[in-house]
Design a protein around this motif. Structure first.
Motif, short mmCIF file in Angstrom:
data_model
loop_
_atom_site.label_atom_id
_atom_site.label_comp_id
_atom_site.label_asym_id
_atom_site.label_seq_id
_atom_site.Cartn_x
_atom_site.Cartn_y
_atom_site.Cartn_z
N LEU A 94 0.87 -1.17 0.00
CA LEU A 94 0.00 0.00 0.00
C LEU A 94 0.90 1.22 0.00
CD1 LEU A 94 -3.04 0.91 0.38
CD2 LEU A 94 -2.46 1.13 2.78
N LEU A 95 0.64 2.14 -0.90
CA LEU A 95 1.41 3.37 -0.94
C LEU A 95 0.70 4.41 -0.07
CD1 LEU A 95 2.10 3.48 -4.77
CD2 LEU A 95 3.55 2.54 -2.97
N PHE A 96 1.45 5.02 0.82
CA PHE A 96 0.89 6.02 1.74
C PHE A 96 1.77 7.26 1.68
CE2 PHE A 96 0.75 7.34 6.44
CZ PHE A 96 -0.28 8.23 6.23
N ARG A 97 1.19 8.36 1.26
CA ARG A 97 1.91 9.63 1.19
C ARG A 97 1.77 10.32 2.55
NH1 ARG A 97 -0.72 8.90 -3.46
NH2 ARG A 97 -2.42 10.34 -2.98
N GLU A 98 2.59 9.86 3.47
CA GLU A 98 2.52 10.25 4.88
C GLU A 98 2.71 11.75 5.10
OE1 GLU A 98 4.48 8.82 9.12
OE2 GLU A 98 5.12 7.89 7.26
N GLU A 99 3.52 12.38 4.27
CA GLU A 99 3.82 13.81 4.48
C GLU A 99 2.58 14.69 4.38
OE1 GLU A 99 4.14 12.84 0.20
OE2 GLU A 99 5.02 11.94 1.99
N GLY A 100 1.55 14.25 3.67
CA GLY A 100 0.32 15.03 3.54
C GLY A 100 -0.72 14.71 4.59
N CYS A 101 -0.45 13.77 5.47
CA CYS A 101 -1.42 13.30 6.46
C CYS A 101 -1.70 14.37 7.51
CB CYS A 101 -0.91 12.04 7.13
SG CYS A 101 -2.09 11.30 8.27
N ILE A 102 -2.99 14.57 7.79
CA ILE A 102 -3.40 15.51 8.84
C ILE A 102 -3.80 14.79 10.13
CG2 ILE A 102 -4.06 17.33 7.22
CD1 ILE A 102 -7.01 16.42 7.64
N HIS A 103 -3.62 13.46 10.15
CA HIS A 103 -3.86 12.63 11.34
C HIS A 103 -5.30 12.73 11.83
CE1 HIS A 103 0.45 12.00 11.33
NE2 HIS A 103 0.58 13.30 11.18
N CYS A 104 -6.23 12.71 10.89
CA CYS A 104 -7.65 12.80 11.26
C CYS A 104 -8.19 11.46 11.78
CB CYS A 104 -8.49 13.26 10.07
SG CYS A 104 -8.59 12.08 8.71
N GLY A 105 -7.54 10.35 11.37
CA GLY A 105 -7.96 9.03 11.85
C GLY A 105 -9.10 8.40 11.08
N ALA A 106 -9.58 9.02 10.03
CA ALA A 106 -10.70 8.45 9.26
C ALA A 106 -10.36 7.06 8.73
CB ALA A 106 -11.09 9.38 8.12
N CYS A 107 -9.14 6.85 8.32
CA CYS A 107 -8.73 5.56 7.76
C CYS A 107 -8.74 4.45 8.82
CB CYS A 107 -7.37 5.66 7.11
SG CYS A 107 -6.08 6.25 8.24
N THR A 108 -8.52 4.81 10.06
CA THR A 108 -8.46 3.79 11.12
C THR A 108 -9.82 3.14 11.35
OG1 THR A 108 -8.89 5.34 12.93
CG2 THR A 108 -6.58 5.01 12.28
N ALA A 109 -10.88 3.85 11.04
CA ALA A 109 -12.23 3.32 11.26
C ALA A 109 -12.55 2.15 10.34
CB ALA A 109 -13.27 4.42 11.06
N VAL A 110 -11.90 2.07 9.19
CA VAL A 110 -12.19 1.00 8.23
C VAL A 110 -11.11 -0.07 8.20
CG1 VAL A 110 -13.58 2.50 6.75
CG2 VAL A 110 -11.12 2.24 6.28
N CYS A 111 -10.07 0.08 8.99
CA CYS A 111 -8.93 -0.85 8.97
C CYS A 111 -9.10 -1.94 10.02
CB CYS A 111 -7.62 -0.09 9.18
SG CYS A 111 -6.17 -1.13 8.96
N SER A 112 -9.76 -3.03 9.63
CA SER A 112 -10.02 -4.09 10.61
C SER A 112 -8.77 -4.84 11.07
CB SER A 112 -11.08 -5.06 10.09
OG SER A 112 -10.70 -5.60 8.86
N PRO A 113 -7.72 -5.00 10.26
CA PRO A 113 -6.53 -5.68 10.79
C PRO A 113 -5.66 -4.78 11.66
CG PRO A 113 -6.22 -5.23 8.46
CD PRO A 113 -7.64 -4.84 8.80
N ARG A 114 -6.06 -3.53 11.82
CA ARG A 114 -5.36 -2.57 12.68
C ARG A 114 -3.98 -2.17 12.15
NH1 ARG A 114 -9.19 -0.28 14.70
NH2 ARG A 114 -9.81 -0.63 16.81
N ALA A 115 -3.81 -2.20 10.82
CA ALA A 115 -2.56 -1.72 10.23
C ALA A 115 -2.46 -0.21 10.36
CB ALA A 115 -2.48 -2.13 8.76
N LEU A 116 -3.61 0.45 10.46
CA LEU A 116 -3.67 1.89 10.65
C LEU A 116 -4.26 2.16 12.03
CD1 LEU A 116 -5.06 2.69 7.12
CD2 LEU A 116 -2.79 3.32 7.97
N SER A 117 -3.52 2.88 12.83
CA SER A 117 -4.00 3.19 14.19
C SER A 117 -3.46 4.55 14.62
CB SER A 117 -3.54 2.11 15.17
OG SER A 117 -2.12 2.07 15.23
N MET A 118 -4.02 5.05 15.68
CA MET A 118 -3.57 6.33 16.24
C MET A 118 -2.73 6.04 17.49
SD MET A 118 -4.89 8.45 14.10
CE MET A 118 -4.76 10.08 14.81
N ASN A 119 -1.60 6.71 17.61
CA ASN A 119 -0.78 6.51 18.81
C ASN A 119 -1.22 7.47 19.91
OD1 ASN A 119 0.41 9.03 18.30
ND2 ASN A 119 2.31 8.18 17.49
#
Length: 137
Positions: free
Chosen positions: A77-102
């Motif tokens: 999966l390509l993720f352009r991290e530098e543009g991320c605003i850390h809103c967490g919207a993606c974490t809501a749909v990530c059932s394997p927990r590859a995306l999470s908030m620290n």
């Protein structure tokens, strides 16, 4: 050694025990990461195969010989991290927990947990995720 593949099955192949034969004949462990397969219509599996390099190579030859279209997953999966605003919207749909908030409310992407389902590509309001391309094995 581990490798990830996309396996595409025709409707006639869905009725055959290809995955179990693969495990027995070539001594590989098979982890199904994502599946969209149905009797009568074919489908696709995203799998991680684990075994010796020789057994993995032989497994791909076997799959190709029986008619499965095999594509090696080049990049997950390509993720352009530098543009991320850390809103967490993606974490809501990530059932394997590859995306999470620290604890600092920053997005963390654990590529080892990602199953390339692609749900984050639509959930991200800034469209910072892109599912990678596959390479025919």
């Amino acid at each position: 050694m581990k490798r990830r593949y996309a396996l595409r099955f025709s409707p006639t192949l869905v009725e055959q025990p290809i995955v179990s034969k693969l495990a027995r004949a070539y001594d590989v462990d098979i982890n199904i990461l994502n599946a969209d397969v149905a009797s009568g219509r074919g489908g696709k599996l995203i799998v991680e195969l684990c075994g010796t390099e020789q057994n993995l190579d032989l497994s791909v030859v076997y799959l190709s010989e029986v008619g499965v279209i095999v594509s090696e997953m080049v990049k997950e999966l390509l993720f352009r991290e530098e543009g991320c605003i850390h809103c967490g919207a993606c974490t809501a749909v990530c059932s394997p927990r590859a995306l999470s908030m620290n604890k600092e409310a920053k997005l963390v992407f654990d590529v080892a947990l990602c199953v390339v389902c692609g749900l984050c590509t639509q959930a991200c309001p800034l469209r910072l995720f892109e599912v990678s391309h596959e390479r025919e094995a």
